[in-house]
Design an enzyme around this catalytic site. Sequence first.
Site, short mmCIF file in Angstrom:
data_model
loop_
_atom_site.label_atom_id
_atom_site.label_comp_id
_atom_site.label_asym_id
_atom_site.label_seq_id
_atom_site.Cartn_x
_atom_site.Cartn_y
_atom_site.Cartn_z
CE LYS A 84 40.09 41.94 33.89
NZ LYS A 84 41.33 42.35 34.54
CG PHE B 96 36.85 44.94 40.85
CD1 PHE B 96 37.50 45.61 41.88
CD2 PHE B 96 37.36 45.06 39.57
CE1 PHE B 96 38.63 46.37 41.63
CE2 PHE B 96 38.49 45.82 39.30
CZ PHE B 96 39.13 46.47 40.34
CG ASP C 103 32.08 44.91 34.40
OD1 ASP C 103 32.72 44.47 33.42
OD2 ASP C 103 32.62 45.47 35.38
#
Length: 391
Positions: free
Chosen positions: A252, A138, A223
């Site tokens: 985040k 993702f 990532d």
Amino acid sequence: MNYQEIHKLESTYNSGGVGRRPVAIVRGKGSRLWDSEGNEYIDCAGAQGWANVGHSHPVVTAAIQAQAETFVAGQESSYNDQRALWMRDMAGVFKNSLGWSECCIHPSNSGTEAIEAALKFARFSTGRPGIVAAMRGFHGRTMGALSVTANKKYRAPFEPLIPGISHVPYNNIEAMDKAIDDNTAAVIVEIVQGEGGVHPGSGAYFQSLRELCSNRGALLIVDEIQTGVGRTGRWLACEHHQLSPDVITLGKSIGGGLPMGVTAWRSEAGRFKPGAHGSTFGGNPLVCAASRAVIEVMAEEKLAERADMLGAWLVEELQALPTKKMREVRGLGLMIGIELRGKVTPILQKLIKRGVWALPAGLNVLRLLPPLVIERSDLERVVEAIGEVLE
Ligand code: PLP
């Protein structure tokens, strides 16, 4: 405002794109959340995985307040003191964690934008079109990031996505060997697949992938939007495998709650030409001041070490729960997945009723991403609540 009023207003106007639980969270402090009715929750979701230093950390709050009074957002086309200092601090992290002696850093406003910049940079610097990504991976929801995201549920309504992307099974080096060729600009992977079900890859896999990419002239993009900023027990999860990628993405927690994405790469890979990529708010002084405070708190409070220690303890406690509804507990640091023998959604709802806010990862994995500042006594209550709902 009470829950009914908030719910009515939001339901009237929302786009429908985000599913919500029937609670309105209105306040947070450390690892605690409060809803509009005054109920208290232990935040075992780290909000949405972004609250590694906790909610409203006093150092981050003070940095935001001071910078808000000085200069919130400037223009991309001018230099800025906060951005300069933040870049220096961020480069220090990459030097310590990845051994990068020199790097280029591109700030943006979200995780998905950090991925867009990484994909654009890979094509720009190699002149090749292809990107190889992993199944179950993702990487976000804008068109480029969605194209490297694997899940059909997210992709299908928006096809056709960008061309040149292939997906291969995760943690399978033979599949990567077949997929990477002379047209491959980059390979993109997570060290622990988060949304995909909390699946850690192996050290041998990442080392071989590093070699494959180097031998074939493809950039290795890692990532770390979910795994970074101490989450897995190291500042960057790459450190578990002594892995030094070519490009790394953060998001985040790196903005301390303000929207921020970071794309960084080794200087040897080159730089964008002026005008090739940018954004109005990327690297604004407010978010850079907040992010510098996050980097400071991470070091002062030794939060990566804390995640390592608490995570190892928590996995053992969860594994010891006397229930047949649990298939496996896995993870790294305070990034933990509990694979269930049934659906996770009813379990999440029952946990909310017991004052614990957690996340799903796919249909049957309960995901825990608590703030790294969480007290062990709070985690004991979480284990107790999970034990009760899995009885
Ligand atoms: N990459 C990973 C690994 C993620 O977990 C996420 C979000 O969950 C993203 C990218 C996208 O980040 P954002 O939601 O900030 O756009």
